[in-house]
Structures are given as structure tokens and as C-alpha cells.
Design an enzyme around this catalytic site. Structure first.
Site, PDB file in Angstrom:
ATOM      1  N   HIS A  34     -34.064  13.338   5.465  1.00  0.00           N
ATOM      2  CA  HIS A  34     -35.249  12.851   6.167  1.00  0.00           C
ATOM      3  C   HIS A  34     -34.881  11.704   7.113  1.00  0.00           C
ATOM      4  CE1 HIS A  34     -37.600  15.125   3.192  1.00  0.00           C
ATOM      5  NE2 HIS A  34     -38.617  14.987   4.019  1.00  0.00           N
ATOM      6  N   LYS A  38     -38.861   7.092   6.106  1.00  0.00           N
ATOM      7  CA  LYS A  38     -39.558   7.640   4.942  1.00  0.00           C
ATOM      8  C   LYS A  38     -39.527   6.631   3.802  1.00  0.00           C
ATOM      9  CE  LYS A  38     -39.887  11.788   2.052  1.00  0.00           C
ATOM     10  NZ  LYS A  38     -41.352  11.839   2.245  1.00  0.00           N
TER      11      LYS A  38
END
Length: 248
Positions: free
Chosen positions: A134, A138
Site C-alpha cells: 500500500h 495508510k
């Protein structure tokens, strides 16, 4: 008649994408777009029948309590749900039995299919690990999708009576084998240039299988969210995961 929808977290990265993505969707009318600090009473005043929540873990429970108690169905993509939180949502639903709540670790249909395929493959391989990638903004690690994937693999292995995956590691740096989710190692990569990606790796004698899913931008969530909006009122109580909504 159109389903009247409110979006919570409407100015966030995902929420703003959902707001834009709902424009022009047949049978859906966006009637409220709220963010942190906005009055949730706007939902009832606008006649919202369903809300879509892409906020943050420390706000989502208050949002759900308000909506469930006011008879508004909920489609939730916010992460951070553990068993304690899910139990609380179930209790609110039991007190308001007409309300449907969908909490999905991932609304990308490709990701939902990858998780389903992983559960099918799980009993054919001795070893299984999950790697998720990611963007560095995040907030949680590992991702809810990776945890949900690992839980599905672990459940399939238990039901088949399988032994733990072989691993003779005796010495390791902290975290080098990832986080253990019900015995399945899960590794989280946070890197600039990534959006949301997952690899599910299986291995047995002389062979491996890799299932990979990639969401290149946040518009990948819109089709799944629309499925949730159109279906949630027909599924009272709490549903975790988009799987059953897709007939998986």
C-alpha cells in the site's frame, strides 16, 4: 425510485472518489456528503436511506451507532474492525432489526474474487503466506483485506484438518516472518508509488501458486460500493465482506 445515499468522509481520499463515482449511477441519488465535524442530523433531514462510510477508525463507530439507531442502512469501507467492534455492531443491529450493515475489507471486486479463489486453493498447498502493498499514508498494517484473506485461508485449512505450514525458523529479526493471522504469515509493504495490491502465495512439493490483485486507483472501489448500496436493505443485520452480495 432512487435510493437516497449519504457519504461520510466525503472530502477524504476515498470518500471524494465515491462521491464523484456515484454521479450518474442509475437508481442512486446522493443527498448528503459529510465529513469530520459536520452535523450527522443532515442525514435524517435529507432522507438518506443508505450511508457509505469511508472515514477513520476513531470515527466510524459513532457514525454507525447514529445511523443504525436512526434506521439508516450502512455500507462501510473504513478499516479497523476487530471482533469486539463487530460484536458491538451486531448488538446495535439486534436492537434495530430492520437495518442492514455491510462492512467490507475491500470493495474492489477483483480483491473479493482473489480472496474467494484463495479459500478454494488453501487446502491444496502445505504453505500459504500473504503480502500486501500500500501507499505510505495508510494508517493500519496489515490491511483489513490481508487479514480477511488470511482468516479465510486459515478457516479453510482448519476445516480440512490440515497441519500447520512447515517452518523451521529458529532465529529471526522481529517481524521478519510477518504478522501471524491465525497461523498465516502476513507481510505489509508501505511504499511511495503503490496504491492497493495483494499477493497470496501458496506452495507445495515442486510448485507454487500466486494470486495477485491490483487496484491502481480508488475508482476500483466504486462498482462494489454500488452493489452494496443496492443490496444492503435486503440483508438485515451485519454482513462482513462483499462475498455473499456477489453470490460467492
Amino acid at each position: 425510485m432512487s435510493i437516497k445515499v449519504g457519504v461520510l468522509g466525503a472530502r477524504g481520499r476515498v470518500g471524494s472518489t465515491i462521491v464523484a463515482g456515484l454521479e450518474g449511477v442509475e437508481g442512486v441519488e446522493l443527498v448528503a456528503a459529510l465529513d469530520h465535524g459536520d452535523d450527522k442530523n443532515q442525514l435524517t433531514e435529507s432522507g438518506a436511506e443508505v450511508i457509505v462510510d469511508f472515514t477513520v477508525p476513531d470515527q466510524v463507530m459513532g457514525n454507525l451507532q447514529f445511523c443504525i439507531e436512526h434506521g439508516i442502512h450502512c455500507v462501510v469501507g473504513t478499516t479497523g474492525f476487530d471482533e469486539e467492534r463487530l460484536a458491538q455492531v451486531r448488538a446495535w443491529c439486534e436492537d434495530n432489526p430492520g437495518v442492514g450493515v455491510l462492512i467490507a475489507p475491500n470493495f474492489a471486486i477483483s480483491a473479493v474474487l482473489a480472496m474467494a479463489f484463495a479459500r478454494q486453493a488453501a487446502t491444496y498447498f502445505e504453505s500459504a503466506e500473504v503480502v500486501e502493498y500500500h501507499h505510505p499514508n495508510k494508517l493500519d498494517a496489515p490491511s483489513g483485506t490481508a487479514v480477511h484473506t488470511a482468516q479465510g485461508i486459515a478457516r479453510a485449512r482448519r476445516e480440512a484438518g490440515m497441519e500447520p505450514a512447515p517452518d523451521a525458523t529458529e532465529k529471526a529479526l522481529d517481524g521478519s516472518r510477518g504478522a501471524s493471522v491465525e497461523g498465516i504469515p502476513v507481510h505489509a509493504v508501505r511504499m511511495q508509488g503503490m496504491n492497493a495490491h495483494e499477493e497470496i502465495i501458496f506452495g507445495t512439493q515442486g510448485q507454487t501458486l500466486t494470486i495477485r490483485q491490483d487496484s491502481y486507483d480508488r475508482t476500483s472501489f466504486v462498482p462494489g460500493v454500488v452493489v452494496g448500496i443496492r443490496t444492503v436493505a435486503q440483508r438485515p443485520g451485519l454482513t462482513v465482506g462483499l462475498d455473499s452480495y456477489l453470490g460467492l
